[in-house]
Design a protein around this motif. Sequence first.
Motif, PDB file in Angstrom:
ATOM      1  N   MET A   1       0.648  -1.093   0.003  1.00 23.59           N
ATOM      2  CA  MET A   1       0.167   0.084  -0.081  1.00 23.59           C
ATOM      3  C   MET A   1       0.881   1.345   0.184  1.00 23.59           C
ATOM      4  N   THR A   2       0.570   2.063  -0.726  1.00 21.40           N
ATOM      5  CA  THR A   2       1.388   3.458  -0.829  1.00 21.40           C
ATOM      6  C   THR A   2       1.065   4.181   0.495  1.00 21.40           C
ATOM      7  N   GLU A   3       1.993   5.085   0.777  1.00 14.93           N
ATOM      8  CA  GLU A   3       2.109   5.957   1.984  1.00 14.93           C
ATOM      9  C   GLU A   3       2.084   7.459   1.336  1.00 14.93           C
ATOM     10  N   ILE A   4       1.986   7.523   0.155  1.00 16.99           N
ATOM     11  CA  ILE A   4       2.071   8.927  -0.457  1.00 16.99           C
ATOM     12  C   ILE A   4       0.700   9.462  -0.818  1.00 16.99           C
ATOM     13  N   ARG A   5       0.391  10.511  -0.389  1.00 14.43           N
ATOM     14  CA  ARG A   5      -0.950  11.265  -0.846  1.00 14.43           C
ATOM     15  C   ARG A   5      -0.830  11.883  -2.187  1.00 14.43           C
ATOM     16  N   GLN A   6      -1.822  11.540  -3.069  1.00  8.36           N
ATOM     17  CA  GLN A   6      -1.910  12.345  -4.284  1.00  8.36           C
ATOM     18  C   GLN A   6      -2.798  13.525  -4.177  1.00  8.36           C
ATOM     19  N   ALA A 232      10.888   4.270  -1.301  1.00 10.85           N
ATOM     20  CA  ALA A 232      10.448   4.920   0.146  1.00 10.85           C
ATOM     21  C   ALA A 232       9.269   5.029   0.227  1.00 10.85           C
ATOM     22  N   HIS A 233       8.458   5.713  -0.579  1.00 14.85           N
ATOM     23  CA  HIS A 233       6.923   6.081  -0.698  1.00 14.85           C
ATOM     24  C   HIS A 233       5.962   5.149  -1.022  1.00 14.85           C
ATOM     25  N   ASP A 234       6.437   4.590  -2.190  1.00 12.51           N
ATOM     26  CA  ASP A 234       5.471   3.362  -2.796  1.00 12.51           C
ATOM     27  C   ASP A 234       5.818   1.957  -2.322  1.00 12.51           C
ATOM     28  N   PRO A 238      12.728  -3.754  -4.591  1.00 10.31           N
ATOM     29  CA  PRO A 238      13.923  -3.418  -5.541  1.00 10.31           C
ATOM     30  C   PRO A 238      13.735  -3.972  -6.849  1.00 10.31           C
ATOM     31  N   ALA A 239      13.234  -5.157  -6.932  1.00  7.44           N
ATOM     32  CA  ALA A 239      12.932  -5.841  -8.519  1.00  7.44           C
ATOM     33  C   ALA A 239      11.743  -5.257  -8.963  1.00  7.44           C
ATOM     34  N   ARG A 240      10.679  -4.894  -8.299  1.00 13.59           N
ATOM     35  CA  ARG A 240       9.520  -4.082  -8.893  1.00 13.59           C
ATOM     36  C   ARG A 240       9.961  -2.890  -9.270  1.00 13.59           C
TER      37      ARG A 240
END
Length: 277
Positions: A1-6, A232-234, A238-240
Motif C-alpha cells: 500500500m502506498t504511503e504517499i497522498r496524491q 521509500a514512498h510506494d 527493488p525488483a519491482r
Amino acid sequence: MTEIRQLIYQPPREPPAPVETMSFAMLRRLDDGWTQRGDFHVLAVVRRGCGRVSIDFSDHRLTKRNVVWIRPGVVHRWQDIGDLVGDLVLFLPTAPITPGSRDLADDPHASACWAATDTQWPLITTALGHLRVEAGAAQDTRTRELLGLLLSALLLRLSPPTSAGRAANDIYHRFRNAVEEEFRVHHDVAYYGRRLGYSPRTLSRNVHAAIGRSAKDYLCERLVLEAKRLLAHDRLTPARCGQRLGFPDASNFSAFFLREAGVRPGAWQTANLAVRP
C-alpha cells in the motif's frame, strides 16, 4: 500500500482560478502530516517562526525570510510548522505566466528552499501582497489576466538560485522534456539525441553548458530520484522498482543504483523506511 497522498488542485470557488493564496494557519488546518505529491506548484514565503519541510529526501529547516518552491510531482512533507507565519501560493503548471517566469517554473535544477536577500525581501512581500489581494477578488477574465501577471512578477522577484548560475538553452529544455516523458523506458543518451536530431556529443555539450553536468549524469539522477520515490514512498521491492523503471532484471537495477547512490537499493530502502514516521 502506498504511503504517499496524491493531491489534485481543487480551487475553493467557482469559476476556478489558476492561482490560489493561503496562510500557514490554513495549511495547519488542512495538513495531516502525510507525505504528499501534488499536480500543482506550491510557493511558501516564511515571515516569521521556525519549522521544517522534507522535499524529495532532503530536509530543510525553515525560518524568517525562507522561500520554499515545491514543483508538481515532487514528494514532500511539512513538519513542525506550528508557529510558522507567512503565505503560500498554489498555482497550476498551465497558469498564464510570462515566458521569463515560465523558464523559472520549468527549471528542475532551481533550488527548492533558500533565503531571500535583504534587497529581495521588500520586493517579494510587495508582489505577494498585491497577488493576495487580486486572488481574493471576484474572478473574471480581467482578474485572471492580472493574476498571471502578478504571479509572474512574484516568480521573477523570487529569483531562485540555479545550478552555478548557468543559463539554460533550447536544446537542454527539449532534452529535459524528452527525459521526463521517457526516462522509464529509455536510459541511453544516444536515443534522446536521435529523437531530438543531435549527436550524443552535441547534446551533452549543450546540457553541460546549461547545468554543469553531462546528459548522462542528468538522466541517471532522474532515474535515481524516481527509484528513491518508489522504494521509500510506494514501498515497491527493488525488483519491482527496477521493472517499473525499465531495467531488464533486478541485478542490472541493483548494480545501477549501487553505482549512482553508493548503496544497494534494498539497503537504502531499509534505512529510509526505518526513519519514516
